[in-house]
Design a protein around this motif. Structure first.
Motif, short mmCIF file in Angstrom:
data_model
loop_
_atom_site.label_atom_id
_atom_site.label_comp_id
_atom_site.label_asym_id
_atom_site.label_seq_id
_atom_site.Cartn_x
_atom_site.Cartn_y
_atom_site.Cartn_z
N CYS A 173 -6.47 4.39 14.35
CA CYS A 173 -5.43 5.36 14.69
C CYS A 173 -6.09 6.73 14.67
O CYS A 173 -6.10 7.41 13.64
CB CYS A 173 -4.28 5.28 13.68
N GLU A 192 1.06 -3.46 7.40
CA GLU A 192 0.88 -2.17 6.76
C GLU A 192 0.33 -1.11 7.71
O GLU A 192 0.29 0.07 7.36
CB GLU A 192 -0.06 -2.31 5.57
N SER A 199 0.82 -1.20 0.00
CA SER A 199 0.00 0.00 0.00
C SER A 199 0.85 1.25 0.00
O SER A 199 0.37 2.33 -0.26
CB SER A 199 -0.90 0.02 1.23
N ARG A 200 2.13 1.10 0.34
CA ARG A 200 2.99 2.26 0.41
C ARG A 200 4.02 2.19 -0.70
O ARG A 200 5.17 1.90 -0.47
CB ARG A 200 3.70 2.35 1.74
N GLY A 246 3.36 8.40 0.72
CA GLY A 246 3.02 7.25 1.56
C GLY A 246 4.19 6.34 1.85
O GLY A 246 4.04 5.32 2.53
N LYS A 292 -4.83 4.49 8.47
CA LYS A 292 -4.13 5.47 7.63
C LYS A 292 -5.09 6.57 7.21
O LYS A 292 -6.16 6.30 6.66
CB LYS A 292 -3.55 4.78 6.41
N TYR A 307 3.27 6.83 12.89
CA TYR A 307 4.03 7.41 11.79
C TYR A 307 3.33 8.66 11.26
O TYR A 307 2.11 8.72 11.17
CB TYR A 307 4.11 6.44 10.60
N TYR A 316 0.21 11.71 5.67
CA TYR A 316 -0.65 10.66 6.19
C TYR A 316 -0.23 10.34 7.61
O TYR A 316 0.96 10.40 7.94
CB TYR A 316 -0.55 9.38 5.35
N THR A 317 -1.21 10.00 8.44
CA THR A 317 -0.92 9.46 9.77
C THR A 317 -1.28 7.99 9.78
O THR A 317 -2.17 7.55 9.05
CB THR A 317 -1.72 10.20 10.86
N LEU A 318 -0.57 7.22 10.60
CA LEU A 318 -0.74 5.77 10.58
C LEU A 318 -0.24 5.19 11.90
O LEU A 318 0.78 5.64 12.43
CB LEU A 318 0.07 5.16 9.43
N LYS A 350 0.71 1.35 13.88
CA LYS A 350 1.05 -0.01 13.53
C LYS A 350 1.12 -0.88 14.79
O LYS A 350 2.17 -1.14 15.34
CB LYS A 350 2.38 -0.07 12.79
#
Length: 409
Positions: free
Chosen positions: A44, A115, A4-5, A77, A119, A71, A105-107, A109
Motif C-alpha cells: 500500500c 488485516e 493487529s488493530r 490503529g 500498514k 483506510y 496509519y495508512t492501510l 485491504k
C-alpha cells in the motif's frame, strides 16, 4: 491469530471524529496537494508519509488482482478516520478527509478481508483546524465511520475464523485453543449488529444452556469450545445444575467438519450483510442514536454475561470477550461524545463522567493482561476482582445510559 488493530487505550477521543471524516474545514487544502496511493496484492504505497493539517485528498489506484479498500486509521490503529471501499482492479477512487495534527496509519485491504497490507505510519503536522457543516451532515459522518468500523472488524473476523476452524477440524487443538479468544475479539467488538439479525447470533455465539432453553441446535463458537476444553465427567454446565456430559459427547471428525464449516458459513453471511444496502439503510434509519445505543449495548453484554464468567464456561477466556466488548463500546462512544459535549454544561459533565468510567475500567482490565499479550483465566480472578469489575461497570453504565437521550435532546 492476535488482532493487529487492538485498542491499547482510546487516547485523544476528544478529537472530533466527524471533523476528521470529510466536513469542510476553515482552512485551505493542505499544501502538499493530492496524495497518491497504489494498492497492490502485497503493498500500500502512499506518495508521502507526512502532510499538513487540513483537507487531505488521497487518490487511490487499485493495482491488485482483487477489489480493494484504503483506510486512514487513527493512532490507536482501531478507529477509522476515513475509508474508501469497493475499488475494482484497475479502478481509482478518492478519499477526502479533514485531518487534525497527530499520528495516523495508512492501510490497504485487497480482497476486503483480513488485516490488510502495507500498514504504515502517517504524520500530520500544523495547527488544529475547525470544521463546519450542518448538524445533520456531521451526525451522518459519525454513522458512516461506525459502519466502516463494523465492516473492518467483520472483514478481519472472516480469515481469523478460517484459520481457527482449520486447526479445529484438523485436530490441532493447541492451535485452535490459542486462536479461540483472539478470533472472538473481532466478533465481540460488534456483537449487537449480529444480534439484530434473527437467528444468526444464536448460530454463531449461543451457549449450550441458551440453545437448549430455546430448543435450537447448538452450533458456533461455544459448541467448538466444549470440544477443545472437554469437561470433566462430574462438571456442570453454565446453569450450575445440568451435568456437562448430559446428552453430549465429544465430536467425531465428521461432526467437527460440520460444526466448523457451519461457523465459516455463518460468519460469511454476517460479512455479506454488513456490506449490503440493508445494513447501510438500517444504520441510517437509526442515525446517531444507533451508534450511541451500540456503546450502551456492548457494555450491557459485559454486565449480563462476561462479568459472571458464564460466556466462555469451558475455556475461561471471558476476559478477552470482556475487553473486546469494552473496546467496541468505547469506540462507538468516541464517535458521538462531541455531540453530547456540545449540548451544554450537563452534556459536557456527562461526557467527562463516562470517559472517567472507561478509563477506570480499562485500568482495571490492564491489571489482568491485555488482548495482545493475553489475559489470566477467568477462574484465577478473586471475588474481590469480580466485585471491582462489577462496581466499575455499574459506575459506567449509569451515565452511559443517558448518552443517547442527551445527544438526541
Amino acid at each position: 491469530m492476535t488482532p493487529s488493530r487492538t485498542l491499547t487505550a482510546v487516547a485523544s477521543v476528544g478529537l472530533v471524529a466527524f471533523a476528521l471524516a470529510g466536513c469542510v474545514a476553515k482552512t485551505d487544502a493542505a499544501a502538499s496537494g493530492a496524495l497518491t496511493v497504489s494498492s497492490t496484492d502485497s503493498a500500500c504505497d502512499v506518495s508521502a508519509a507526512t502532510a499538513k493539517s487540513g483537507t487531505l485528498t488521497f487518490d487511490v489506484t487499485n493495482q491488485s488482482s482483487d477489489v480493494s479498500e484504503f483506510y486512514l486509521l487513527a493512532d490507536d490503529g482501531l478507529r477509522i478516520v476515513g475509508e474508501v471501499e469497493n475499488i475494482a482492479p484497475g479502478a481509482s477512487r478518492t478519499l477526502t478527509v479533514v485531518a487534525q495534527p497527530g499520528d495516523y496509519y495508512t492501510l490497504c485491504k485487497p480482497g476486503m478481508v483480513g488485516e490488510g497490507v502495507g500498514k504504515a505510519s502517517f504524520a500530520v503536522s500544523g495547527e488544529k483546524v475547525a470544521a463546519t457543516g450542518d448538524d445533520a451532515e456531521q451526525k451522518q459522518k459519525a454513522v458512516d465511520l461506525y459502519a466502516a468500523f463494523v465492516k473492518d472488524q467483520v472483514e478481519q473476523l472472516v480469515p481469523a475464523v478460517d484459520s481457527f476452524v482449520a486447526a479445529y477440524e484438523s485436530g490441532d487443538d493447541d492451535a485452535a485453543e490459542a486462536q479461540f479468544p483472539t478470533t472472538r475479539a473481532f466478533y465481540e467488538r460488534i456483537e449487537p449488529v449480529a444480534e439484530s439479525l434473527g437467528d444468526l447470533d444464536p448460530r454463531i455465539d449461543y451457549r449450550e444452556v441458551d440453545a437448549v432453553a430455546e430448543g435450537l441446535e447448538w452450533t458456533g463458537f461455544h459448541r467448538i469450545e466444549k470440544d477443545l476444553w472437554v469437561p470433566a465427567q462430574d462438571a456442570l454446565n453454565s446453569d450450575g445444575v445440568t451435568p456437562a456430559w448430559q446428552n453430549w459427547q465429544p465430536s467425531t471428525p465428521a461432526e467437527r467438519a460440520a460444526y466448523g464449516d457451519q461457523l465459516i458459513a455463518d460468519v460469511a453471511e454476517l460479512n455479506d450483510y454488513v456490506h449490503s444496502d440493508a445494513f447501510t439503510e438500517a444504520l441510517d434509519a437509526q442515525g446517531i442514536g444507533g451508534v450511541s445505543n451500540g456503546a450502551i449495548g456492548l457494555l450491557d453484554e459485559v454486565a449480563t454475561g462476561k462479568i459472571s464468567g458464564e460466556e466462555d464456561w469451558w475455556s475461561g477466556t471471558d476476559l478477552w470477550d470482556f475487553a473486546a466488548n469494552v473496546e467496541g463500546s468505547e469506540m462507538a462512544f468516541s464517535l458521538v461524545r462531541d455531540f453530547a459535549s456540545s449540548s451544554g454544561s450537563e452534556g459536557a459533565a456527562l461526557v467527562k463522567q463516562i470517559q472517567t468510567g472507561y478509563d477506570d475500567l480499562d485500568a482495571s482490565l490492564a491489571q489482568h493482561g491485555s488482548l495482545e499479550s493475553g489475559f489470566v483465566n477467568y477462574r484465577e480472578l478473586t471475588e474481590a476482582d469480580k466485585r471491582e469489575f462489577t462496581d466499575l461497570i455499574n459506575a459506567l453504565a449509569e451515565p452511559l445510559s443517558k448518552l443517547t437521550s442527551t445527544i438526541l435532546a
